[in-house]
Design a protein around this motif. Sequence first.
Motif, mmCIF file in Angstrom:
data_model
loop_
_atom_site.group_PDB
_atom_site.id
_atom_site.type_symbol
_atom_site.label_atom_id
_atom_site.label_comp_id
_atom_site.label_asym_id
_atom_site.label_seq_id
_atom_site.Cartn_x
_atom_site.Cartn_y
_atom_site.Cartn_z
ATOM 1 N N VAL A 120 30.792 77.083 -16.284
ATOM 2 C CA VAL A 120 30.733 78.663 -17.173
ATOM 3 C C VAL A 120 30.196 79.505 -16.634
ATOM 4 C CG1 VAL A 120 29.731 78.826 -19.231
ATOM 5 C CG2 VAL A 120 31.263 76.390 -18.620
ATOM 6 N N TYR A 121 30.873 80.668 -17.338
ATOM 7 C CA TYR A 121 30.379 82.094 -16.211
ATOM 8 C C TYR A 121 30.013 82.841 -17.463
ATOM 9 C CZ TYR A 121 31.630 80.824 -11.798
ATOM 10 O OH TYR A 121 31.464 79.600 -10.831
ATOM 11 N N THR A 122 28.040 83.493 -17.867
ATOM 12 C CA THR A 122 28.132 84.465 -18.650
ATOM 13 C C THR A 122 27.657 85.803 -18.757
ATOM 14 O OG1 THR A 122 25.342 83.986 -19.218
ATOM 15 C CG2 THR A 122 26.937 82.569 -20.565
ATOM 16 N N ALA A 123 27.402 86.890 -19.335
ATOM 17 C CA ALA A 123 27.007 87.680 -19.683
ATOM 18 C C ALA A 123 25.815 88.466 -20.811
ATOM 19 C CB ALA A 123 28.373 89.205 -19.615
ATOM 20 N N SER A 124 24.957 88.686 -19.635
ATOM 21 C CA SER A 124 24.031 89.056 -20.466
ATOM 22 C C SER A 124 23.487 90.444 -20.521
ATOM 23 C CB SER A 124 22.250 88.348 -19.996
ATOM 24 O OG SER A 124 21.267 88.203 -20.829
ATOM 25 N N THR A 125 23.283 90.988 -21.656
ATOM 26 C CA THR A 125 22.846 92.291 -22.180
ATOM 27 C C THR A 125 21.307 93.280 -22.134
ATOM 28 O OG1 THR A 125 22.840 91.976 -24.261
ATOM 29 C CG2 THR A 125 24.632 92.349 -23.554
ATOM 30 N N ILE A 176 19.853 84.668 -19.562
ATOM 31 C CA ILE A 176 21.005 84.879 -20.954
ATOM 32 C C ILE A 176 20.419 85.189 -22.375
ATOM 33 C CG2 ILE A 176 22.730 81.926 -19.897
ATOM 34 C CD1 ILE A 176 20.853 80.938 -21.836
ATOM 35 N N ALA A 177 19.572 86.574 -21.977
ATOM 36 C CA ALA A 177 18.594 86.778 -23.201
ATOM 37 C C ALA A 177 19.885 87.841 -23.597
ATOM 38 C CB ALA A 177 17.547 87.808 -22.582
ATOM 39 N N ARG A 178 20.095 87.533 -24.855
ATOM 40 C CA ARG A 178 20.652 88.949 -25.448
ATOM 41 C C ARG A 178 22.218 88.234 -24.683
ATOM 42 N NH1 ARG A 178 20.097 90.643 -30.966
ATOM 43 N NH2 ARG A 178 17.407 90.429 -30.768
ATOM 44 N N VAL A 179 22.469 86.918 -24.860
ATOM 45 C CA VAL A 179 23.397 87.272 -24.505
ATOM 46 C C VAL A 179 25.257 86.523 -25.376
ATOM 47 C CG1 VAL A 179 24.207 84.245 -25.406
ATOM 48 C CG2 VAL A 179 25.682 84.856 -22.574
ATOM 49 N N SER A 180 25.890 87.684 -23.939
ATOM 50 C CA SER A 180 27.273 88.594 -25.368
ATOM 51 C C SER A 180 28.825 88.049 -25.215
ATOM 52 C CB SER A 180 27.109 89.252 -24.688
ATOM 53 O OG SER A 180 27.527 90.202 -23.291
ATOM 54 N N ASP A 181 28.419 87.229 -23.643
ATOM 55 C CA ASP A 181 29.908 86.666 -23.455
ATOM 56 C C ASP A 181 29.970 85.184 -22.915
ATOM 57 O OD1 ASP A 181 33.126 86.977 -23.896
ATOM 58 O OD2 ASP A 181 33.446 88.139 -22.006
ATOM 59 N N VAL A 182 30.838 84.306 -22.165
ATOM 60 C CA VAL A 182 31.459 83.388 -22.179
ATOM 61 C C VAL A 182 32.647 83.053 -21.698
ATOM 62 C CG1 VAL A 182 31.300 82.133 -24.083
ATOM 63 C CG2 VAL A 182 30.304 80.565 -22.106
ATOM 64 N N ALA A 183 32.821 82.970 -20.614
ATOM 65 C CA ALA A 183 33.882 82.573 -20.220
ATOM 66 C C ALA A 183 33.904 81.339 -19.005
ATOM 67 C CB ALA A 183 34.359 83.156 -18.970
ATOM 68 N N VAL A 184 35.436 79.957 -19.150
ATOM 69 C CA VAL A 184 35.303 78.832 -18.446
ATOM 70 C C VAL A 184 35.436 79.033 -16.709
ATOM 71 C CG1 VAL A 184 35.694 76.191 -18.386
ATOM 72 C CG2 VAL A 184 34.786 78.067 -20.599
ATOM 73 N N SER A 185 35.290 78.393 -16.022
ATOM 74 C CA SER A 185 36.451 78.761 -14.829
ATOM 75 C C SER A 185 37.328 77.802 -15.131
ATOM 76 C CB SER A 185 35.957 78.009 -13.698
ATOM 77 O OG SER A 185 34.959 76.171 -13.651
ATOM 78 N N VAL A 237 37.100 85.375 -15.475
ATOM 79 C CA VAL A 237 37.643 84.602 -14.945
ATOM 80 C C VAL A 237 38.504 84.424 -14.147
ATOM 81 C CG1 VAL A 237 37.457 82.321 -13.048
ATOM 82 C CG2 VAL A 237 35.200 82.443 -14.990
ATOM 83 N N SER A 238 38.910 84.139 -12.593
ATOM 84 C CA SER A 238 40.590 84.760 -12.178
ATOM 85 C C SER A 238 41.251 83.893 -12.465
ATOM 86 C CB SER A 238 40.733 85.701 -11.055
ATOM 87 O OG SER A 238 40.280 84.703 -10.132
ATOM 88 N N ALA A 239 42.698 83.680 -13.161
ATOM 89 C CA ALA A 239 43.385 82.214 -13.149
ATOM 90 C C ALA A 239 43.547 81.470 -11.989
ATOM 91 C CB ALA A 239 45.262 82.913 -13.821
ATOM 92 N N ASP A 240 42.957 82.209 -10.700
ATOM 93 C CA ASP A 240 43.159 81.832 -9.753
ATOM 94 C C ASP A 240 41.811 81.218 -9.359
ATOM 95 O OD1 ASP A 240 42.082 83.666 -8.472
ATOM 96 O OD2 ASP A 240 43.536 84.393 -7.115
ATOM 97 N N GLY A 241 40.659 81.444 -9.861
ATOM 98 C CA GLY A 241 39.374 80.875 -9.663
ATOM 99 C C GLY A 241 38.933 81.518 -8.808
ATOM 100 N N ALA A 300 34.967 95.754 -23.125
ATOM 101 C CA ALA A 300 35.740 94.228 -22.650
ATOM 102 C C ALA A 300 36.523 94.495 -21.410
ATOM 103 C CB ALA A 300 36.929 94.269 -23.897
ATOM 104 N N ILE A 301 37.097 93.323 -20.560
ATOM 105 C CA ILE A 301 38.292 93.253 -19.295
ATOM 106 C C ILE A 301 38.865 92.365 -19.953
ATOM 107 C CG2 ILE A 301 36.082 94.602 -18.263
ATOM 108 C CD1 ILE A 301 35.926 91.795 -17.745
ATOM 109 N N ALA A 302 39.732 92.106 -19.521
ATOM 110 C CA ALA A 302 40.872 91.241 -19.567
ATOM 111 C C ALA A 302 41.527 90.898 -18.261
ATOM 112 C CB ALA A 302 42.256 90.799 -20.969
ATOM 113 N N LEU A 303 42.341 90.481 -17.642
ATOM 114 C CA LEU A 303 42.837 90.023 -16.254
ATOM 115 C C LEU A 303 44.524 89.535 -16.672
ATOM 116 C CD1 LEU A 303 39.815 88.413 -14.569
ATOM 117 C CD2 LEU A 303 41.440 89.789 -13.556
#
Length: 232
Positions: free
Chosen positions: A48-53, A33-42, A94-98, A144-147
């Motif tokens: 919880v999921y994170t993206a690190s640049t 999680i160095a320079r962590v840039s985004d977060v999403a919850v299932s 994270v997809s809506a169906d998990g 960026a991405i979106a479902l």
Amino acid sequence: SEGALAVFRREAATGVLTQIDVQRNGIGGVQGIARVSDVAVSPDGTQVYTASTADDAVAVFQRNAVSGKLLFLEVHRQGVGGVEGLSFARAVAVSADGRNVYAAGQRSSAIVVFRRNGLTGTLSHAQTVVDDSDGIDGIAGLDAIALSADGKHLYAAGMNDNAVAVFRRSPGDGTLTFVEALRDQKDDPQLGILGTSGIAVSPDGAQVYATGQGDDALAVFSRNAATGHLHL
């Protein structure tokens, strides 16, 4: 800049926040999680999921359903265990169906697809789609991405391509198939998405919104729910 993920308790009545936890890179076994840039919850609220640049990584945390506090589970890094496409990991969803987690690698100009274990929340690499490969277009410098809520499509903001790319999502394994890319032209911008930097899908799936950083604009597209195609 702190390489950290902060957790706040939210008062439902007022919206007021109180900090209850912080996870820091390199402390207590936490990695990725160095320079962590985004977060999403299932959708089920268990992970919880994170993206690190800086770490080119997606990290996974277990979430306590009562307290909301987090426990580090695992990390997936660029070039490790067959994972490719996470260079400068910029966004995660994270997809809506998990069933799946998706990550955007900005320098890789790629979307990485992970299968998600519904019991543990851990991930396994399923697919990487890369710009200018196998007919894929519009995701250079992916930002960026979106479902869609119906789980049928993924939309991506390709900053360097001045584009919104559309992918069909497999109902079985969640892998992606390229559908189309809507591009703006620098000498004649018609769509308002020069330097495409953000993207969102309305809850009813009727519209997709994209921000054009270079245009100082917000573009609104109508979405065909059956095909995923977009129209300004």
